[in-house]
Design a protein around this motif. Structure first.
Motif, PDB file in Angstrom:
ATOM      1  N   UNK A   9       0.845  -1.202   0.000  1.00 28.50           N
ATOM      2  CA  UNK A   9       0.000   0.000   0.000  1.00 28.50           C
ATOM      3  C   UNK A   9       0.880   1.252   0.000  1.00 28.50           C
ATOM      4  N   UNK A  10       1.933   1.213   0.818  1.00 28.07           N
ATOM      5  CA  UNK A  10       2.832   2.370   0.892  1.00 28.07           C
ATOM      6  C   UNK A  10       3.518   2.614  -0.450  1.00 28.07           C
ATOM      7  N   UNK A  61       2.311   1.819  -3.374  1.00 28.01           N
ATOM      8  CA  UNK A  61       1.292   2.385  -4.259  1.00 28.01           C
ATOM      9  C   UNK A  61       1.102   3.860  -3.967  1.00 28.01           C
ATOM     10  N   UNK A  62       1.137   4.215  -2.677  1.00 37.05           N
ATOM     11  CA  UNK A  62       0.921   5.607  -2.294  1.00 37.05           C
ATOM     12  C   UNK A  62       2.035   6.497  -2.826  1.00 37.05           C
ATOM     13  N   UNK A  63       3.163   5.893  -3.195  1.00 37.40           N
ATOM     14  CA  UNK A  63       4.267   6.666  -3.757  1.00 37.40           C
ATOM     15  C   UNK A  63       4.221   6.668  -5.275  1.00 37.40           C
ATOM     16  N   UNK A  64       3.172   6.069  -5.829  1.00 37.87           N
ATOM     17  CA  UNK A  64       3.020   6.085  -7.274  1.00 37.87           C
ATOM     18  C   UNK A  64       3.876   5.057  -7.987  1.00 37.87           C
ATOM     19  N   UNK A  65       4.439   4.107  -7.251  1.00 40.30           N
ATOM     20  CA  UNK A  65       5.238   3.063  -7.884  1.00 40.30           C
ATOM     21  C   UNK A  65       4.377   2.337  -8.913  1.00 40.30           C
ATOM     22  N   UNK A  66       4.955   2.080 -10.099  1.00 38.53           N
ATOM     23  CA  UNK A  66       4.180   1.466 -11.174  1.00 38.53           C
ATOM     24  C   UNK A  66       3.761   0.050 -10.795  1.00 38.53           C
TER      25      UNK A  66
END
Ligand SMILES: Nc1ncnc2c1ncn2[C@@H]1O[C@H](COP(=O)(O)OP(=O)(O)OP(=O)(O)O)[C@@H](O)[C@H]1O
Ligand SMILES: [Mg+2]
Lengths: 312, 332
Positions: free
Chosen positions: A205-206, A208-213
């Motif tokens: 989740x973290x 994803x929250x950083x916009x990791x593809x």
């Protein structure tokens, strides 16, 4: 043979032994610390070590060409005689007069090859399915898991035999393939389970929250953390592959080419001599059991070591 | 124009065989550029769900999101998966509660920071690594060269949260959401982390949504506070005004239940009675009414509407504190 629901449960339990909150390197480090002191692991590892060493050095150790019928003159079909131990041939010859010890030594190579190849292919297929199902979820997951469950509902040996029998001509490769296909659903279900656990984890989740593809989320953040149970299963699967391959040979579905020795096939071709010459079966069977035991011991101790419940 | 305008945001979870849970029930609030806005409320009132909805991080299946989240005029809820993904980490950052489980255990810290920089700045690995080093240094991680190569378990709790803050702020987002960033930390570390957040946010001009159930945190750093109860905003005010005169009985109750260092003599703490389990549905009346010391008969019969009380404050209550039956609450 475990009933299929029980097998599924076992796989799912194994998937749950994945990394806990402080997993990763710390997990590997502490697992290794505990493994080093575990006698079960040490025994298993010694057996595997000896086996691999044997497989690698057998061309040097074997004194004769395993395909040559050097003692053919001592074989008598009518009187059911095979060459006894004699100078230069410590274990005598087999039913065709070929050097038995040399065959046994060189057989380790093929056996190792079958086990490793079958596991690698099974792992490859299983990882693909598991990643597909675990990463995408939804209908991909449903479809993949249906197929996997159907395969798991058939007892594994029966499945291997059925697949082996599909091929018109049996070779070493068809044996490997049959054994490998049986491993695919096990690895698939296992990886999918731990991928799903990773999917719901905080660090994913973290990320994803950083916009990791998404691709990077799957391959860098989910997959490496989901592999623990798969590593354990690979070790166990090496043992299963050796036994399954032996069983296929025993049932006449092994490689037809007997010039290259393999333990399972040696055991299979000894069936007609159980009463008169049990040593023909005893040696390959003993080797198979010992090596399978080695992989099983290592696999089980790995699982204990990686189980977060056992951590101290 | 506000940086972020949340309008009528509702989130409900529908699972097969279970009743639908409405976790967020029509929340609206604004965040002005560079300001720190608090979202305060008890456990389960919908703070985390609100922040995840803003970030577009709620699971797609089984989740119903309505309303709008305007970020500089663009509705984030209407963006495609790819577009919102690009904005996360670049325009919007988020820091979570548990720093240990929020870090990837098998990837070194430096690489995790660099990954974000690579992703959004499009710089090569080496440059990203040196920026990561600078960032770790800036968030006060000692010996950053060594820490870059270390794994999350090798760091202390405070350092992990610092690293996560570094990641969230790596690309200078205009909005940072911090969801109880200090709850999992030691008390001594908590103050340091809050300090760091305050400084960084002030330096970079980042707006901050501070989610907490700790009024001490609110008093220390928020410009404006939204008090949430059962998925709705029940009171909003500037920090000083809220602490000087809480109007909603729930806010007043929260304040009365916080131990205060500056209280003279003996002052009894009075926790709010009951629990969220006693709530009535908002459709029937005020959800807080069964636990409210100020409850009227009306409160259990009619849903209180949002009132703008002239001084820029906002209130959802039939019988606010300080009107008919004033309760004395000392200001800071
Ligand atoms: N994925 C989900 N599925 C179903 N219900 C959920 C889900 N996520 C949250 N909820 C419910 O939504 C409500 C609000 O949860 P939320 O996590 O926002 O609370 P919170 O205010 O952040 O509390 P805390 O202080 O404990 O973090 C809770 O009642 C919770 O059970
Ligand atoms: Mg929360």
């Amino acid at each position: 043979m475990l009933p299929s629901t029980q097998r599924k449960q076992r796989i799912d339990e194994l998937a749950e032994t994945g990394p806990g909150p402080d997993a990763g390197v710390s997990l590997a480090a502490s697992a290794w610390r505990r493994l080093r002191r575990n006698p079960v692991f040490l025994v298993g590892a010694s057996i595997i070590g000896a086996f691999v060493l044997l497989a690698l050095s057998s061309p040097l150790l074997a004194q004769h060409d395993p395909a040559l019928r050097l003692l053919e003159d001592q074989v008598s079909r009518a009187q059911n005689e095979i060459p006894p131990p004699q100078p230069g041939f410590p274990l005598g010859g087999d039913q065709y007069g070929r050097p038995f010890l040399s065959r046994l030594l060189l057989g380790s190579q093929q056996t190792l090859l079958v086990a490793v190849m079958a596991t690698v292919i099974g792992l490859g297929g299983g990882l693909t399915l598991g990643i597909l199902a675990g990463a995408f979820g939804g209908w991909v997951d449903t479809l993949v898991m249906r197929v996997v469950d159907v395969m798991l509902s058939v007892p594994s040996l029966l499945l291997a035999v059925s697949i082996g029998a599909l091929f018109a001509q049996q070779t070493q490769f068809t044996v490997i393939l049959a054994v490998a296909i049986v491993q695919v659903p096990i690895f698939g279900r296992l990886l999918r389970g731990s991928m799903l656990a990773q999917r719901a984890s905080d660090h994913v989740l973290a990320a994803r929250a950083l916009g990791v593809k998404e691709r990077s989320v799957v391959f860098r953040h989910m997959l490496p953390n989901a592999l623990g149970p798969v590593v354990v299963q690979s070790t166990l699967s090496l043992a299963v592959a050796i036994i399954d391959a032996a069983a296929l040979s025993f049932l006449g579905l092994g490689s037809g080419d007997t010039s290259v020795p393999e333990w399972g096939q040696m055991l299979g071709s000894a069936q007609n001599f159980f009463d008169s010459h049990p040593q023909l079966a005893f040696w390959p069977a003993g080797c198979i059991i010992l090596v399978a035991l080695g992989f099983t011991l290592v696999g089980e101790s790995l699982r204990d070591a990686l189980d977060p419940k056992n951590r101290r | 124009m506000a940086l972020l305008e949340v309008r009528d945001l509702s989130v409900s979870f529908a699972r097969k065989g279970e009743p639908t849970v409405t976790a967020v029930d029509g929340i609206s609030f604004d965040v002005q550029p560079g300001r720190t806005v608090g979202l305060v409320g008890e456990s389960g009132c919908g703070k985390s769900v609100t922040s995840l909805a803003i970030m577009g991080l709620l699971p797609r299946r089984g989740t119903e999101v309505s309303g709008s989240v305007l970020f500089e005029g663009t509705d984030l809820l209407g963006l495609s998966q790819r577009d919102i993904e690009q904005r996360r980490g670049r325009d919007l950052g988020m820091v979570f509660q548990d720093p240990l489980s929020s870090l990837n255990p098998v990837v070194p810290i430096g690489l995790q920071v660099a990954e974000v920089i690579e992703r959004h700045r499009g710089v090569p690995r080496r440059a990203a690594m040196s920026q990561a080093r600078e960032l770790l240094d800036r968030v006060g991680i000692p010996d950053p060269d060594r820490r870059l190569k270390e794994y999350s378990h090798q760091l202390s709790g405070g350092m992990r949260q610092r690293a996560l803050i570094a990641m969230a702020l790596a690309c200078r987002p205009r909005l940072l959401i911090a969801d109880e960033p200090t709850t999992a930390l030691d008390v001594t570390i908590q103050a340091q982390i809050l300090d760091l957040l305050t400084t960084l946010v002030a330096d970079t001009g980042t707006a901050l949504i501070m989610i907490t159930h700790d009024l001490g945190v609110v008093a220390g750093m928020c410009d404006e506070v939204n008090v949430l109860y059962a998925g709705r905003v029940v009171e909003r005010a500037e920090r000083h005004e809220l602490f000087a005169a809480p109007r909603h009985p729930y806010t007043a109750g929260l304040m009365a239940s916080v131990p205060r260092l500056d209280s003279s003599g003996e002052q009894r703490l009075s926790p709010i009675s009951g629990s969220v389990a006693d709530n009535i549905p908002w459709e029937q009346g005020c959800a807080f009414c069964p636990r409210c010391s100020n409850a009227l008969q009306l409160c259990g019969q009619a849903t209180p509407e949002v009132e703008h009380t002239g001084d820029g404050r906002l209130l959802r209550c039939h019988n606010p504190v300080g009107e008919a039956t004033p309760i004395s609450v000392e200001g800071p």
